[in-house]
Design a protein around this motif. Structure first.
Motif, PDB file in Angstrom:
ATOM      1  N   SER A  58       0.841  -1.202   0.000  1.00  0.00           N
ATOM      2  CA  SER A  58       0.000   0.000   0.000  1.00  0.00           C
ATOM      3  C   SER A  58       0.876   1.252   0.000  1.00  0.00           C
ATOM      4  CB  SER A  58      -0.929   0.016   1.220  1.00  0.00           C
ATOM      5  OG  SER A  58      -0.190   0.278   2.392  1.00  0.00           O
ATOM      6  N   SER A  59       0.332   2.326  -0.511  1.00  0.00           N
ATOM      7  CA  SER A  59       1.062   3.593  -0.449  1.00  0.00           C
ATOM      8  C   SER A  59       1.219   4.021   1.009  1.00  0.00           C
ATOM      9  CB  SER A  59       0.363   4.668  -1.276  1.00  0.00           C
ATOM     10  OG  SER A  59      -0.977   4.820  -0.873  1.00  0.00           O
ATOM     11  N   ASP A  60       0.246   3.683   1.859  1.00  0.00           N
ATOM     12  CA  ASP A  60       0.361   3.990   3.286  1.00  0.00           C
ATOM     13  C   ASP A  60       1.556   3.268   3.900  1.00  0.00           C
ATOM     14  OD1 ASP A  60      -1.777   5.703   3.274  1.00  0.00           O
ATOM     15  OD2 ASP A  60      -3.124   4.370   4.386  1.00  0.00           O
ATOM     16  N   TYR A  61       1.813   2.044   3.482  1.00  0.00           N
ATOM     17  CA  TYR A  61       2.991   1.331   3.974  1.00  0.00           C
ATOM     18  C   TYR A  61       4.266   2.054   3.533  1.00  0.00           C
ATOM     19  CZ  TYR A  61       6.750  -1.978   4.491  1.00  0.00           C
ATOM     20  OH  TYR A  61       7.964  -2.549   4.821  1.00  0.00           O
ATOM     21  N   LEU A  62       4.332   2.422   2.269  1.00  0.00           N
ATOM     22  CA  LEU A  62       5.527   3.093   1.758  1.00  0.00           C
ATOM     23  C   LEU A  62       5.843   4.368   2.523  1.00  0.00           C
ATOM     24  CD1 LEU A  62       5.311   2.824  -2.129  1.00  0.00           C
ATOM     25  CD2 LEU A  62       7.100   1.906  -0.663  1.00  0.00           C
ATOM     26  N   ILE A  63       4.831   5.138   2.861  1.00  0.00           N
ATOM     27  CA  ILE A  63       5.091   6.430   3.509  1.00  0.00           C
ATOM     28  C   ILE A  63       5.066   6.341   5.032  1.00  0.00           C
ATOM     29  CG2 ILE A  63       4.371   7.768   1.506  1.00  0.00           C
ATOM     30  CD1 ILE A  63       1.730   8.361   2.956  1.00  0.00           C
ATOM     31  N   GLY A  64       4.907   5.138   5.564  1.00  0.00           N
ATOM     32  CA  GLY A  64       5.035   4.947   6.997  1.00  0.00           C
ATOM     33  C   GLY A  64       3.763   5.070   7.809  1.00  0.00           C
ATOM     34  N   LEU A  65       2.603   5.073   7.153  1.00  0.00           N
ATOM     35  CA  LEU A  65       1.339   5.157   7.877  1.00  0.00           C
ATOM     36  C   LEU A  65       0.801   3.791   8.275  1.00  0.00           C
ATOM     37  CD1 LEU A  65      -0.465   7.978   5.878  1.00  0.00           C
ATOM     38  CD2 LEU A  65       0.789   8.165   8.036  1.00  0.00           C
ATOM     39  N   GLU A  66       1.389   2.728   7.726  1.00  0.00           N
ATOM     40  CA  GLU A  66       1.029   1.358   8.072  1.00  0.00           C
ATOM     41  C   GLU A  66       2.305   0.580   8.332  1.00  0.00           C
ATOM     42  OE1 GLU A  66      -2.940   0.572   5.307  1.00  0.00           O
ATOM     43  OE2 GLU A  66      -1.077  -0.442   4.820  1.00  0.00           O
ATOM     44  N   ASP A  67       2.186  -0.446   9.192  1.00  0.00           N
ATOM     45  CA  ASP A  67       3.323  -1.332   9.391  1.00  0.00           C
ATOM     46  C   ASP A  67       3.198  -2.520   8.439  1.00  0.00           C
ATOM     47  OD1 ASP A  67       1.509  -3.154  10.522  1.00  0.00           O
ATOM     48  OD2 ASP A  67       2.128  -2.718  12.580  1.00  0.00           O
ATOM     49  N   GLU A  68       4.062  -3.502   8.611  1.00  0.00           N
ATOM     50  CA  GLU A  68       4.096  -4.658   7.708  1.00  0.00           C
ATOM     51  C   GLU A  68       2.798  -5.458   7.710  1.00  0.00           C
ATOM     52  OE1 GLU A  68       6.402  -4.070  10.086  1.00  0.00           O
ATOM     53  OE2 GLU A  68       8.047  -3.364   8.846  1.00  0.00           O
ATOM     54  N   THR A  69       2.038  -5.382   8.819  1.00  0.00           N
ATOM     55  CA  THR A  69       0.790  -6.145   8.914  1.00  0.00           C
ATOM     56  C   THR A  69      -0.397  -5.390   8.348  1.00  0.00           C
ATOM     57  OG1 THR A  69       0.180  -5.275  11.106  1.00  0.00           O
ATOM     58  CG2 THR A  69       1.651  -7.205  11.048  1.00  0.00           C
ATOM     59  N   GLY A  70      -0.206  -4.132   8.012  1.00  0.00           N
ATOM     60  CA  GLY A  70      -1.313  -3.305   7.519  1.00  0.00           C
ATOM     61  C   GLY A  70      -1.969  -2.495   8.628  1.00  0.00           C
ATOM     62  N   ALA A  71      -1.473  -2.648   9.850  1.00  0.00           N
ATOM     63  CA  ALA A  71      -2.004  -1.866  10.962  1.00  0.00           C
ATOM     64  C   ALA A  71      -1.528  -0.429  10.850  1.00  0.00           C
ATOM     65  CB  ALA A  71      -1.558  -2.469  12.288  1.00  0.00           C
ATOM     66  N   LYS A  72      -2.413   0.488  11.159  1.00  0.00           N
ATOM     67  CA  LYS A  72      -2.051   1.911  11.114  1.00  0.00           C
ATOM     68  C   LYS A  72      -1.051   2.227  12.213  1.00  0.00           C
ATOM     69  CE  LYS A  72      -4.827   2.988   7.777  1.00  0.00           C
ATOM     70  NZ  LYS A  72      -4.324   3.296   6.466  1.00  0.00           N
ATOM     71  N   THR A  73      -0.078   3.050  11.862  1.00  0.00           N
ATOM     72  CA  THR A  73       0.915   3.487  12.849  1.00  0.00           C
ATOM     73  C   THR A  73       0.563   4.888  13.333  1.00  0.00           C
ATOM     74  OG1 THR A  73       2.352   4.454  11.175  1.00  0.00           O
ATOM     75  CG2 THR A  73       2.749   2.148  11.744  1.00  0.00           C
ATOM     76  N   ARG A  74       1.109   5.254  14.416  1.00  0.00           N
ATOM     77  CA  ARG A  74       0.861   6.583  14.969  1.00  0.00           C
ATOM     78  C   ARG A  74       2.132   7.427  14.904  1.00  0.00           C
ATOM     79  NH1 ARG A  74      -4.113   6.138  16.181  1.00  0.00           N
ATOM     80  NH2 ARG A  74      -4.990   4.608  17.584  1.00  0.00           N
ATOM     81  N   ASN A  75       3.098   6.966  14.161  1.00  0.00           N
ATOM     82  CA  ASN A  75       4.400   7.605  14.083  1.00  0.00           C
ATOM     83  C   ASN A  75       4.373   8.763  13.095  1.00  0.00           C
ATOM     84  OD1 ASN A  75       7.065   8.216  14.172  1.00  0.00           O
ATOM     85  ND2 ASN A  75       7.795   6.297  13.324  1.00  0.00           N
ATOM     86  N   LEU A  76       4.394   9.981  13.595  1.00  0.00           N
ATOM     87  CA  LEU A  76       4.404  11.156  12.738  1.00  0.00           C
ATOM     88  C   LEU A  76       5.739  11.874  12.878  1.00  0.00           C
ATOM     89  CD1 LEU A  76       0.835  12.573  13.400  1.00  0.00           C
ATOM     90  CD2 LEU A  76       1.622  11.268  11.434  1.00  0.00           C
TER      91      LEU A  76
END
Length: 77
Positions: A58-76
């Motif tokens: 996913s593009s969210d994974y590439l830019i760091g909004l998701e981790d390897e499992t597809g879970a959303k990250t809170r890292n801004l």
């Protein structure tokens, strides 16, 4: 180094591709790939989409909004 730069390098290396080979696959210059991996600049949204499709992530994974499992990250960063 940004999450995007790290993930792009990791995905490229996992596929055994040089920067030049990846650049040809997504129709950019190898200099663009180098700049993205070294955090010199950021890609346009169209390039992020091409990379996501090419690497089947996913593009969210590439830019760091998701981790390897597809879970959303809170890292801004």
């Amino acid at each position: 180094m940004s999450t995007f730069a790290e993930r792009l390098r990791e995905l490229r290396q996992e596929r055994g591709l040089s920067m030049k080979e990846l650049a040809e696959k997504i129709q950019v210059t190898d200099g663009a790939i180098c700049n993205w991996e070294n955090d010199a600049n950021e890609p346009k949204l169209t390039h992020i989409n091409r990379l996501a499709i090419f690497f089947d992530v996913s593009s969210d994974y590439l830019i760091g909004l998701e981790d390897e499992t597809g879970a959303k990250t809170r890292n801004l960063k």
